[in-house]
Write an enzyme that holds these catalytic residues in place. Structure first.
Site, PDB file in Angstrom:
ATOM      1  N   THR A   1      27.430  91.869  -9.202  1.00  0.00           N
ATOM      2  CA  THR A   1      26.723  90.999  -9.639  1.00  0.00           C
ATOM      3  C   THR A   1      27.331  90.233 -10.678  1.00  0.00           C
ATOM      4  OG1 THR A   1      24.773  92.365  -9.659  1.00  0.00           O
ATOM      5  CG2 THR A   1      24.395  90.529 -11.251  1.00  0.00           C
TER       6      THR A   1
ATOM      7  N   LYS B   1      19.599  87.798  -6.659  1.00  0.00           N
ATOM      8  CA  LYS B   1      19.618  88.695  -7.536  1.00  0.00           C
ATOM      9  C   LYS B   1      19.293  88.541  -9.127  1.00  0.00           C
ATOM     10  CE  LYS B   1      20.939  92.797  -9.392  1.00  0.00           C
ATOM     11  NZ  LYS B   1      22.201  93.316  -9.295  1.00  0.00           N
TER      12      LYS B   1
END
Length: 300
Positions: free
Chosen positions: A96, A171
């Protein structure tokens, strides 16, 4: 599913280790690398081949998967290994990181003659172990199609969100929703406690009414109503506060950079940053209820 492919898996921590193990159990030849001795030992126990460097793993692989803590480490890793990868290797970054970083490393890979997608995940350590992660993918349709059989092994839901970097965008947006939701739910439980409402009663109402959401029904922040949650295990993560703070910082930066008026997203980032700084980083993010409770006054 072409399990004859060799996969280099770089980053064998709490998330990457179980993901790599699932690929190995599915029949892929997995060459794992992580500098941490504990991660290497666990990977060996899981039946994976542990390489002595990222370069040696990538040089023998058809697919390279990275699961690393931040964008700088992903960029540095790509700079280290791109030159030794087989021509037209497929790079899948499951970390991420910032959208700009995701686009930069994809461009680096493509300039070196390879294919690349960003494929961050949701589902935490439990989802990684169970192979039930959700993948949010950015990249071309063709590269998404090439990666999907591997992602299907590691996850239950695989969504192609758009071009390069858009998986990371999904995300960031998803975890901003999650962080804001957990704070709101935790505030409601603390308020309910002060008003004489039991946690079970509030859960029974909200989980069957308009307050229902994943953070309540799957990651309930108080012990009791959902026995499998971290709240019933001294708030062992799960999804750690430090990781939520990281993701909300990425969201806050994106909000500011794109001129979005988002009071709740920015405030959630501040709340988790404070909790992380004050010692909560190793707890599950649902432990924010403890911080809210401790800061609440006795009332009139």
């Amino acid at each position: 599913m072409n399990t004859h492919l060799t996969v280099a898996f770089l980053g064998l921590g709490h998330m990457g280790g179980p993901m790599a193990a699932n690929l190995g159990r599915a029949g892929y030849a997995v060459l794992g690398y992580d500098p941490a001795i504990v991660a290497q030992q666990q990977a060996t126990e899981d039946g994976l081949t542990v390489s002595d460097s990222a370069i040696s793993a990538v040089a023998k692989a058809d697919v390279v998967i990275t699961m690393l803590p931040n964008g700088k480490l992903v960029r540095d890793t790509y700079r280290e290994v791109l030159a030794v990868a087989k021509p037209n290797s497929l790079f899948i970054d499951c970390s991420t990181i910032d959208v700009a970083d995701a686009r930069e490393v994809a461009s680096m890979a493509q300039s070196a003659g390879h294919r690349a997608i960003d494929a961050p995940v949701s589902g935490g350590v439990a989802g990684a172990a169970a192979g039930t992660l959700a993948f949010m993918v950015g990249g071309s349709e063709v590269d998404f199609g090439s990666a999907k059989p591997l992602l299907d092994v590691m996850g239950r839901k695989v969504v192609h969100c758009g071009g390069s970097g858009v998986g990371q965008a999904a995300k960031i947006c998803n975890n901003m929703i999650l962080g804001v939701s957990m704070i709101a739910i935790s505030e409601a439980f603390v308020l309910g406690e002060k008003l004489g409402l039991t946690n079970q009663a509030l859960f029974d109402v909200a989980s069957n009414a308009s307050g229902q959401c994943w953070a309540l029904t799957s990651n309930c922040p108080v012990p009791g109503p959902v026995p499998t949650t971290p709240a019933n295990n001294d708030y062992q993560p799960g999804f750690a506060v430090a990781l939520m703070e990281k993701d909300l910082t990425l969201a806050a930066n994106a909000l500011r950079d794109n001129g979005v008026e988002a009071d709740l997203g920015l405030r959630a980032s501040e709340i988790y940053r404070r909790f992380n700084t004050e010692g909560g980083g190793g707890l599950d993010f649902s432990a924010i209820v403890k911080d809210i409770r401790s800061r609440s006054t006795e009332g009139e």
